[in-house]
Design a protein around this motif. Structure first.
Motif, PDB file in Angstrom:
ATOM      1  N   LEU A   6     -23.991 -37.787  -3.811  1.00  0.00           N
ATOM      2  CA  LEU A   6     -23.695 -38.437  -4.994  1.00  0.00           C
ATOM      3  C   LEU A   6     -24.819 -39.495  -5.546  1.00  0.00           C
ATOM      4  N   LYS A  10     -27.474 -39.779  -8.518  1.00  0.00           N
ATOM      5  CA  LYS A  10     -27.437 -40.753  -9.318  1.00  0.00           C
ATOM      6  C   LYS A  10     -28.815 -41.625  -9.261  1.00  0.00           C
ATOM      7  N   LEU A  39     -17.961 -32.194  -6.103  1.00  0.00           N
ATOM      8  CA  LEU A  39     -18.320 -33.079  -7.222  1.00  0.00           C
ATOM      9  C   LEU A  39     -17.707 -32.609  -8.604  1.00  0.00           C
ATOM     10  N   TYR A  44     -17.656 -34.226 -12.193  1.00  0.00           N
ATOM     11  CA  TYR A  44     -19.153 -34.655 -12.514  1.00  0.00           C
ATOM     12  C   TYR A  44     -19.757 -33.340 -13.222  1.00  0.00           C
ATOM     13  N   LEU A  56     -27.824 -34.529 -12.400  1.00  0.00           N
ATOM     14  CA  LEU A  56     -26.355 -35.007 -12.527  1.00  0.00           C
ATOM     15  C   LEU A  56     -26.358 -35.484 -14.267  1.00  0.00           C
ATOM     16  N   ARG A  58     -23.562 -36.090 -16.387  1.00  0.00           N
ATOM     17  CA  ARG A  58     -22.489 -36.965 -16.727  1.00  0.00           C
ATOM     18  C   ARG A  58     -21.425 -37.375 -15.637  1.00  0.00           C
ATOM     19  N   THR A  59     -21.071 -38.319 -15.462  1.00  0.00           N
ATOM     20  CA  THR A  59     -20.015 -38.988 -14.588  1.00  0.00           C
ATOM     21  C   THR A  59     -18.881 -39.059 -15.008  1.00  0.00           C
ATOM     22  N   GLU A  66     -16.357 -43.886  -5.023  1.00  0.00           N
ATOM     23  CA  GLU A  66     -17.747 -43.566  -4.906  1.00  0.00           C
ATOM     24  C   GLU A  66     -18.163 -44.396  -6.031  1.00  0.00           C
ATOM     25  N   GLU A  67     -17.605 -44.318  -7.454  1.00  0.00           N
ATOM     26  CA  GLU A  67     -18.261 -44.855  -8.399  1.00  0.00           C
ATOM     27  C   GLU A  67     -18.142 -46.400  -8.394  1.00  0.00           C
ATOM     28  N   TYR A  70     -20.832 -47.689  -5.812  1.00  0.00           N
ATOM     29  CA  TYR A  70     -22.086 -47.631  -6.131  1.00  0.00           C
ATOM     30  C   TYR A  70     -22.753 -48.774  -6.679  1.00  0.00           C
ATOM     31  N   ASP A 233     -16.842 -48.951 -20.416  1.00  0.00           N
ATOM     32  CA  ASP A 233     -16.948 -48.349 -19.055  1.00  0.00           C
ATOM     33  C   ASP A 233     -16.017 -49.148 -18.203  1.00  0.00           C
TER      34      ASP A 233
END
Ligand code: BTN
Length: 305
Positions: A6, A10, A39, A44, A56, A58-59, A66-67, A70, A233
């Motif tokens: 990932l 990213k 993913l 994802y 990638l 869109r998340t 993991e997000e 990061y 977010d």
């Protein structure tokens, strides 16, 4: 390993070939295919184009470890994460983890809670994917009478993070309410295990209404989305909260709370106001004049005391 794949996606603005990832991570291209597939299943949006590779797009709006991890530059706060779609309460999970000698800074994150709780036996409405519902394990060497400062610490950190990221003017109402436009935006819940002269551990629960619309809010509550009129977010906000908590926690350990109390006074919405304090056994009314070094509210009661 899925986190590493990932991270590659990213960190690449354009396409990255399976071959490149495979060379760097020293795993087979079939393994990469498998991780990309996993993913995608997590939400994802990844496109695969022959001869170009993966991209990638869109998340998903999820608080996946993991997000959160990061680019999280804390040393120990939020570095060990337990993630759940639904739990009774993140406090319950944190209380179980404590029995397994879980390290300080461990974070329990849930997308929803069926029995989210607040102070004084109240419940905390926790609709799925809307808010931030987390519990953090701390093990400070402090006396039990100073424990209230941990509530201050998290409240200050939450307000700092929100105000920094949204330019809103969030305030703290003693002892644990996060307030915006005179409505409740969030709250902090502290659960402790202590003896007379020391704390064994503290679990601090943080609940924030983030992307709730009116129908996902109880009366008297608001959300960041309602106030800002835009989607927020949640990962970015949680990361900022964790950074602030770590900074404020280290300061607190150094100076026993004087910096924290200064920050709390800056953001408070209680001092110099007439307030009513309701505990399980008693109600006090008067003007809040200050807090003492342990965070207790000093009230000038109507009788003049
Ligand atoms: C309050 O305002 O009384 C405190 C609310 C605290 C809510 C959070 S959500 C995450 C954690 N889990 C819970 O059950 N409660 C706290």
């Amino acid at each position: 390993m899925i986190q590493k794949v990932l991270n590659f996606l990213k960190n690449t603005e354009d396409y990255i070939s399976g071959e490149d990832i495979s060379r760097h991570l020293k795993i087979s291209r079939a393994a990469i295919c498998k991780y990309v597939h996993q993913l995608k299943e997590l939400g994802y949006d990844i496109v695969a184009v022959p001869h170009l590779g993966y991209h990638l797009i869109r998340t998903p709006d999820r608080l996946f470890p993991e997000e959160i991890l990061y680019n999280l530059d804390t040393k120990f706060i939020g570095k060990n994460i337990y993630y759940f779609e639904t739990v009774t309460s993140t406090m319950d999970i944190a209380n179980q983890l404590i029995l397994k000698d879980t390290p300080e800074g461990t974070l329990v994150v849930a997308e929803s809670q069926t029995e989210g709780r607040g102070r004084l036996g109240r419940s905390w409405f926790s609709p799925k994917y809307k808010g931030i519902y987390v519990s953090l394990i701390l093990k400070p060497s402090i006396f039990p009478n100073q424990a209230g400062l941990l509530t201050f610490l998290c409240a200050v950190s939450v307000v700092e993070a929100i105000n920094e990221l949204t330019s809103l003017d969030t305030k703290i109402k003693w002892p644990n309410d996060i307030i915006l436009s005179q409505k409740k935006l969030g709250g902090i819940l502290l659960e402790l295990s202590a003896e007379m002269d020391r704390i064994h551990y503290a679990i601090v629960g943080i609940g924030i209404n983030v992307n709730n619309t009116k129908k996902d809010l109880i009366t008297g509550a608001t959300s960041l989305k309602e106030e800002k009129a835009q989607h927020i977010d949640r990962v970015r906000l949680l990361q900022e909260i964790l950074r602030r908590i770590e900074f404020n926690y280290l300061e607190f350990k150094n100076d026993k709370g004087s910096y924290l109390l200064r920050r709390w006074r800056m953001f408070n919405d209680s001092l110099n106001r007439r307030i009513k304090i309701i505990s399980k056994h008693q109600i006090w009314e008067g003007v809040a004049v200050d807090v003492d070094t342990d965070g207790a509210l000093l009230l000038r009661e109507d009788s003049g005391i």
